[in-house]
Every structure is written in C-alpha cells, then in structure tokens.
Scaffold this active site. Structure first.
Site: not given
Ligand SMILES: Cc1cc2nc3c(=O)[nH]c(=O)nc-3n(C[C@H](O)[C@H](O)[C@H](O)COP(=O)(O)OP(=O)(O)OC[C@H]3O[C@@H](n4cnc5c(N)ncnc54)[C@H](O)[C@@H]3O)c2cc1C
Length: 322
Positions: A141, A144-145
């Site tokens: 990302c 992000c980083d």
């Molecule tokens: C390395 C890295 C660094 C990042 N740094 C930043 C940052 O500094 N700032 C920022 O704003 N964003 C950052 N991001 C992006 C950010 O993490 C994502 O945009 C954000 O986490 C998305 O949130 P979400 O809740 O949609 O999903 P996610 O965080 O992807 O969470 C998905 C959840 O769904 C669950 N899940 C999936 N399938 C199922 C299922 N079938 N049944 C039950 N549960 C399920 C998973 O276990 C997880 O808990 C970063 C991403 C990465 C990879």
C-alpha cells in the site's frame, strides 16, 4: 426456526475497521450486533506496524493496537465478537426475509440484516525474501506507507492503473522510483502511462521481475532479473511496493450478490445497499478505489445506519419496503 437455530437482528461478517465501526453504530442503535471475526481478527491493519493517517492518533499507532481499541469500543456498547468464518450464505430476496449464514461449515445462524465487511486481500509475489521482509520495507500500500520513504529510493512492481497511480504518488515524495513491469508493455490506460512516462524521477523497466529482495531485517536492495535475457542486476532501495492487485473476500456471496468482474460487491449509489434487501456491504469488499482504513470505517458507519433504517421500515410496514 428450529430450537437449535439462532436468529440475530444484525450480523456483521468481518472484523476490520469497517466491521467494528458498523458494530459501534449498530450496538448504539440497539441492533444487538454479533461480529464474526473470520480468520484475520482485526483485518489487514494487523499486518502493519505503523498507522499514521487514521484520525485521532496524533502520534500514530501500530495496526494491531488500533484494532484492539476498535474492538473494545464496539464491545463497550454491547457488541458480541465471535471467532468464526462465514463459509456459506443463503440470502433472502424478500423484504423482511431472513438470511442464513453457515459458520465454519457447521452452525447455521439466521439474521434479519447482514453487514458484509470481509475486506480484500492484497496480492504478493510470494517469494521467500519478499514474505520475510513484509513490514520491514515491503508493502502492498503506497498511499499508506509511502510517506515513511520520503526522499529515499524505492521500487514498485505492477503494470496496471493502480500500479501507475501508486508509482506517481511515490514519485511525488521519494527521490527515485524504479517501476518493474513483467511484460514489454503496461496494462495501465494510455493516460496513466503518459503520466508515469512524464515523471523525471521514475524509471520503468520492462521485462523485469524481482529475483530477490535484499536485506536482513529491512529492505536494502533488490535483485532484478530480465526475463528475456536472464541478466541480473542489483539496485539499492529502502522500500518495495507490490501493486499487482487485490482480491476481495467475497467468494461466498458469488451468484447471490451483484459484483463487478473482479468480485467487488456493487452497492447502490450513496448507500451500502446490495441487491438483496437487508444485506449491506462496507469497506474494501465493495471499494476498489480508496481502500483505506478511514474510508472502510466510513462505509461501516453507513452500513449500520442503513441496517437500522431498513429494520425500522420493516417493523413499521413490511409490505412497503422495496
Ligand atoms: C500492509 C498494509 C498496510 C496498510 N496501512 C494502512 C494505513 O496506514 N492506513 C490506512 O488507512 N489503511 C492502510 N491499509 C489499508 C487498510 O488496512 C484497509 O483499507 C482496511 O483494513 C479495510 O478494512 P475492511 O474492514 O474493509 O477490511 P479488512 O481490514 O480487510 O478486514 C476484513 C475482515 O473480514 C474478515 N473476513 C474475511 N472473510 C470472512 C468470512 N468469510 N467470514 C468472516 N470474516 C471474514 C477478516 O478476517 C477480517 O477480519 C493497509 C493495508 C495493508 C495490507
């Protein structure tokens, strides 16, 4: 409903920023939400050490701690957080209908409303040195980083629009960006290609792949291989960004929810409504553009408000809900 079947008002699938924000709002609205965490409790942010751009943390915070705090905030209002993965769904077409979700291929839970916040998974190259240095200079990302590599030399792998977008972002803040493109052409749109071509501190290397990421604890360089000639070359970099795409975690909803060609759930404009009444989608599972924690949290809030309004309408006049 059999005696063994549980019925929830609101089930939240996924425990990232979208899921926990939805839970905070749903719990405060007395929707008695239950969050199923999936295999990655806390979501993608648990894989990163430093989150500097989430509002409310003036000194930054590490990803796992931030997610524990979000969980605690959701639990403070009565959210129940359960370990478990949704493995199958049967979504009702009827307004006011009951949706069925199988947890861990075993227990079936019924829900009046479902908030999907299953996120997306960044694709990596899956070579050992890249996996070892994830969080130590290898990131998926740039937005992000990238800031942590201000004024430094970095490389980015990818050839699509997102890669081109992220490469331009990095070129704005880094000293030099080397972009590795596997083929002898880019997949990005012509407009995006022109944009990267015009950047003076960005060098595109075609037919080029990562042979090895160099460094013990942190990234110190990259060995690049030309896939046409086999020639190898080492360059000094401190950050490697992988921009080869994301896979939304939406397979279990295929065939029931409308999705785009890459599996992102389609929601109605200015809402989190899917094509099934009472089923709402938030976070990265429905957002291929912004993919940030704060935008995921924002749509989590929207999903809980949409669920609350849906339930209120159903209870008032079920037959009028569309
Ligand atoms: C390395 C890295 C660094 C990042 N740094 C930043 C940052 O500094 N700032 C920022 O704003 N964003 C950052 N991001 C992006 C950010 O993490 C994502 O945009 C954000 O986490 C998305 O949130 P979400 O809740 O949609 O999903 P996610 O965080 O992807 O969470 C998905 C959840 O769904 C669950 N899940 C999936 N399938 C199922 C299922 N079938 N049944 C039950 N549960 C399920 C998973 O276990 C997880 O808990 C970063 C991403 C990465 C990879």
């Amino acid at each position: 409903m059999s005696e063994n079947t549980e019925r929830l008002k609101t089930m939240i699938i996924g425990s990232g920023p979208a899921g926990y924000t939805a839970a905070i709002y749903a719990a405060r609205a007395d929707l008695k939400p239950v969050v199923y965490t999936g295999l990655e409790p806390g979501g993608q942010l648990t894989t990163t050490t430093e989150v500097d751009n989430f509002p409310g943390y003036p000194d930054g915070i590490d990803g796992p701690s931030m997610m524990v705090e979000l969980q605690q905030q959701a639990e403070r209002f009565g959210t129940e957080v359960r370990m478990g993965r949704a493995t199958a769904v049967e979504l009702s077409d009827e307004a006011g209908g009951i949706h069925k979700v199988t947890i861990d291929e075993d227990k079936v839970v019924e829900a009046e409303t479902i908030i999907i916040s299953t996120g997306a998974t960044a694709k990596y190259l899956n070579i050992p040195s890249e996996q070892r240095l994830r969080g130590g200079g290898v990131s998926a990302c740039a937005v992000c980083d990238g800031f942590f590599y201000k004024g430094q030399d970095v490389a980015i792998v990818g050839a699509g629009d997102t890669a081109a977008e992220e490469a331009s972002y990095l070129a704005n803040i880094c000293n030099k960006v080397t972009m590795l493109v596997r083929k002898d052409y880019m997949r990005a749109s012509k407009a995006m290609q022109h944009r990267v071509d015009s950047l003076k501190n960005l060098e595109i290397r075609y037919n080029s792949e990562v042979d090895e990421v160099l460094g013990d604890q942190v990234v110190e360089g990259l060995r690049i291989v030309n896939n046409q000639t086999g020639e190898k070359e080492e360059i000094a970099i401190t950050g490697l960004f992988i921009a080869i795409g994301h896979k939304p975690n939406t397979d279990i909803f295929k065939g029931q929810l409308d999705m785009d060609e890459t599996g992102y759930i389609i929601t109605e404009a200015k809402s989190t409504k899917t094509n099934k009444p009472g089923v709402f989608a938030s976070g990265d599972a429905q957002d291929k553009i912004y993919r940030q924690a704060v935008t995921a949290a924002g749509t989590g809030c929207m999903a809980a408000l949409d669920a609350e309004r849906y339930l209120a309408t159903i209870e008032a006049a079920p037959e009028e809900v569309v």
